[in-house]
Design an enzyme around this catalytic site. Structure first.
Site, PDB file in Angstrom:
ATOM      1  N   ASP A  41       4.481   3.121 -11.857  1.00  0.00           N
ATOM      2  CA  ASP A  41       4.186   3.422 -10.197  1.00  0.00           C
ATOM      3  C   ASP A  41       5.262   4.488  -9.777  1.00  0.00           C
ATOM      4  O   ASP A  41       6.589   4.353  -9.913  1.00  0.00           O
ATOM      5  CB  ASP A  41       4.341   2.395  -9.103  1.00  0.00           C
ATOM      6  CG  ASP A  41       4.068   2.438  -7.900  1.00  0.00           C
ATOM      7  OD1 ASP A  41       3.156   1.600  -7.489  1.00  0.00           O
ATOM      8  OD2 ASP A  41       4.174   3.475  -7.323  1.00  0.00           O
TER       9      ASP A  41
ATOM     10  N   ASP B  23      -0.994   7.016  -7.670  1.00  0.00           N
ATOM     11  CA  ASP B  23       0.337   7.185  -8.189  1.00  0.00           C
ATOM     12  C   ASP B  23       0.546   5.851  -9.102  1.00  0.00           C
ATOM     13  O   ASP B  23       1.708   5.647  -9.497  1.00  0.00           O
ATOM     14  CB  ASP B  23       1.379   7.239  -7.339  1.00  0.00           C
ATOM     15  CG  ASP B  23       1.741   6.023  -6.778  1.00  0.00           C
ATOM     16  OD1 ASP B  23       0.765   5.146  -6.464  1.00  0.00           O
ATOM     17  OD2 ASP B  23       3.003   5.948  -6.056  1.00  0.00           O
ATOM     18  N   GLU B  24      -0.410   5.213  -9.355  1.00  0.00           N
ATOM     19  CA  GLU B  24      -0.246   3.856 -10.253  1.00  0.00           C
ATOM     20  C   GLU B  24      -1.275   3.701 -11.291  1.00  0.00           C
ATOM     21  O   GLU B  24      -2.410   3.995 -11.187  1.00  0.00           O
ATOM     22  CB  GLU B  24       0.418   2.568  -9.583  1.00  0.00           C
ATOM     23  CG  GLU B  24      -0.717   2.216  -8.686  1.00  0.00           C
ATOM     24  CD  GLU B  24      -0.306   0.948  -7.783  1.00  0.00           C
ATOM     25  OE1 GLU B  24      -0.037  -0.041  -8.451  1.00  0.00           O
ATOM     26  OE2 GLU B  24      -0.836   0.959  -6.767  1.00  0.00           O
TER      27      GLU B  24
HETATM   28  P1  TTP Z   1       2.505   3.207  -3.017  1.00  0.00           P
HETATM   29  O1  TTP Z   1       2.952   3.387  -4.458  1.00  0.00           O
HETATM   30  O2  TTP Z   1       2.275   2.075  -2.428  1.00  0.00           O
HETATM   31  O3  TTP Z   1       4.039   4.137  -2.260  1.00  0.00           O
HETATM   32  P2  TTP Z   1       5.073   5.016  -2.534  1.00  0.00           P
HETATM   33  O4  TTP Z   1       4.819   5.722  -3.983  1.00  0.00           O
HETATM   34  O5  TTP Z   1       5.182   5.937  -1.445  1.00  0.00           O
HETATM   35  O6  TTP Z   1       6.479   4.160  -2.562  1.00  0.00           O
HETATM   36  P3  TTP Z   1       6.839   3.360  -3.722  1.00  0.00           P
HETATM   37  O7  TTP Z   1       5.882   3.351  -4.909  1.00  0.00           O
HETATM   38  O8  TTP Z   1       8.048   3.841  -4.160  1.00  0.00           O
HETATM   39  O9  TTP Z   1       7.083   1.952  -2.952  1.00  0.00           O
HETATM   40  O10 TTP Z   1       1.423   4.579  -2.627  1.00  0.00           O
HETATM   41  C1  TTP Z   1       1.387   5.805  -3.287  1.00  0.00           C
HETATM   42  C2  TTP Z   1       1.169   6.793  -2.140  1.00  0.00           C
HETATM   43  O11 TTP Z   1      -0.232   6.337  -1.269  1.00  0.00           O
HETATM   44  C3  TTP Z   1       2.180   6.970  -1.134  1.00  0.00           C
HETATM   45  O12 TTP Z   1       3.121   7.889  -1.506  1.00  0.00           O
HETATM   46  C4  TTP Z   1       1.207   7.460   0.220  1.00  0.00           C
HETATM   47  C5  TTP Z   1      -0.121   6.849  -0.064  1.00  0.00           C
HETATM   48  N1  TTP Z   1      -0.012   5.812   0.890  1.00  0.00           N
HETATM   49  C6  TTP Z   1      -0.741   5.973   2.177  1.00  0.00           C
HETATM   50  O13 TTP Z   1      -0.971   7.207   2.554  1.00  0.00           O
HETATM   51  N2  TTP Z   1      -0.925   5.006   2.833  1.00  0.00           N
HETATM   52  C7  TTP Z   1      -0.486   3.744   2.688  1.00  0.00           C
HETATM   53  O14 TTP Z   1      -0.575   2.652   3.726  1.00  0.00           O
HETATM   54  C8  TTP Z   1       0.025   3.601   1.354  1.00  0.00           C
HETATM   55  C9  TTP Z   1       0.554   2.069   0.892  1.00  0.00           C
HETATM   56  C10 TTP Z   1       0.287   4.589   0.518  1.00  0.00           C
HETATM   57 MG    MG Z   2       4.407   4.420  -5.637  1.00  0.00          MG
END
Ligand code: TTP
Ligand code: MG
Length: 347
Positions: A9, A103-104
């Site tokens: 991720d 992103d994961e």
């Molecule tokens: P995540 O992987 O949940 O969040 P992140 O990568 O920003 O942070 P981390 O993994 O370090 O905790 O989500 C990936 C992307 O998806 C995030 O950068 C932005 C988008 N996103 C939104 O637009 N709205 C949301 O509610 C969430 C959870 C994510």
């Molecule tokens: Mg992330």
């Protein structure tokens, strides 16, 4: 370990891309999205998270608790592009990848010829060098634990959960960490005095089935570290298309073009909604004498853009020799992918 599953991720994805493209933002509290009056935060850099800013928070609130926050608008196309680079790197290791979001992903690295820890380090180093981002990786013997692991030590973390760590590592976790437990279920649990996974060990299988319905058994197993779900490689979707039998036969190509233009828009819309792209465009025509003409063209990149689809469809139609008037016209996009990255040759 029987299977070796990794969950990868990207850290603070959108915010990290903004910091990557604009070095002035490095080390600063960056808040992506929520630029409009009533917007919500898409994500925030870890510097901004220290103040309590998080995804889905109303922007006005983020501004209150983090007044020095730097708000930037989202740039989805750029994030998609970066995501593709990251996935390309992952696909160079194995084809057994299940993308979960932009992103994961889960990866089954059982057959990758590297120690799990080495593999995680390799991926992290490569993504850092080639793309410029940090990711967190979790490795375990199933999906639930791998995802739990990648979340354990964010950002820039590596966590490995082995069998001997179960159940101790799970016991103190709040019930919300159990995959499949929604907000409602968590509340219901809390209401009957159950807050941690350890508390949940007192629930019988029968009780779980009664309480959580069809996910009951899964939940019962998960909290004991059991999860047999496979890493699901992309299901092949064959094609997306539209066609219509005309109320009145058409004989001039100008009129036919209008249909293709309309279908391109519709198909593009569907592809975008499903977050997929295609690279074969096919035009189908049936004449008033029921002769079928089908012609396809495969381009060398994936698209879901209506103008690009229409351009190819139009070229196909232009080159078609049609003697009679037509009674049916259709447009299909195939050779689909869920990830614009061309799948590489795997070893
Ligand atoms: P995540 O992987 O949940 O969040 P992140 O990568 O920003 O942070 P981390 O993994 O370090 O905790 O989500 C990936 C992307 O998806 C995030 O950068 C932005 C988008 N996103 C939104 O637009 N709205 C949301 O509610 C969430 C959870 C994510
Ligand atoms: Mg992330």
């Amino acid at each position: 370990m029987d299977r070796v599953i990794m969950h990868v991720d990207i850290d603070a994805f959108f915010a990290s891309v903004e910091q990557l493209d604009n070095p002035e933002l490095k080390g600063k509290p960056v808040i992506v999205g929520g630029v409009g009056e009533r917007g919500v935060v898409a994500t925030a850099s870890y510097e901004a998270r220290k103040y309590g800013v998080h995804s889905a928070m109303p922007a006005f609130k983020a501004r209150q608790i983090c007044p020095m926050g730097i708000f930037v608008p989202t740039r989805h196309e750029r994030y998609r592009e970066v995501s593709n680079e990251v996935f390309k790197m992952l696909y160079s290791l194995t084809a057994i990848i299940e993308p979960l979001s932009i992103d994961e992903a889960y990866m089954d690295i059982t057959k990758v010829n590297m120690e799990p820890l080495e593999c995680a380090k390799f991926i992290k180093r490569n993504i850092k060098e080639k793309v410029g981002l940090t990711v967190s990786a979790g490795v375990s013997y199933n999906k639930f634990l791998a995802k739990l692991a990648s979340d354990w030590n964010k950002p820039d973390g590596i966590t490995i959960i082995t069998e001997d760590m179960i159940p101790d590592i799970l016991k103190p976790l709040p019930v919300s960490k159990v995959h499949g437990m929604g907000k409602k279920s968590v509340e219901k649990m809390n209401n009957i005095g159950i807050f941690t996974i350890e508390d949940m060990y007192n629930l019988s299988k029968e009780f779980c089935i009664e309480y959580f319905g069809k996910f009951g058994v899964e939940i019962y197993d998960r909290i004991r570290g059991i999860d047999t779900r496979e890493v699901e490689v992309l299901r092949e979707r064959k094609s997306i298309g539209r066609e219509t039998t005309l109320k009145k036969d058409l004989s001039n190509k100008e009129d036919m073009k209008k249909y293709l233009e309309y279908f391109s828009e519709e198909v593009s819309e569907t592809l975008k909604n499903k977050n997929i792209w295609g690279k074969t465009i096919t035009v189908k025509i049936k004449t008033s004498k029921f002769a079928n003409h089908t012609k396809g063209k495969t381009i060398n990149y994936y698209t879901n853009n209506k103008d690009e689809i229409y351009k190819i469809a139009y070229e196909i139609l232009r080159d078609m020799e049609i003697e009679d008037s037509i009674r049916l016209i259709g447009l299909t996009v195939s050779t689909l992918t869920e990830n614009k990255v061309e799948q590489l040759t795997f070893f």
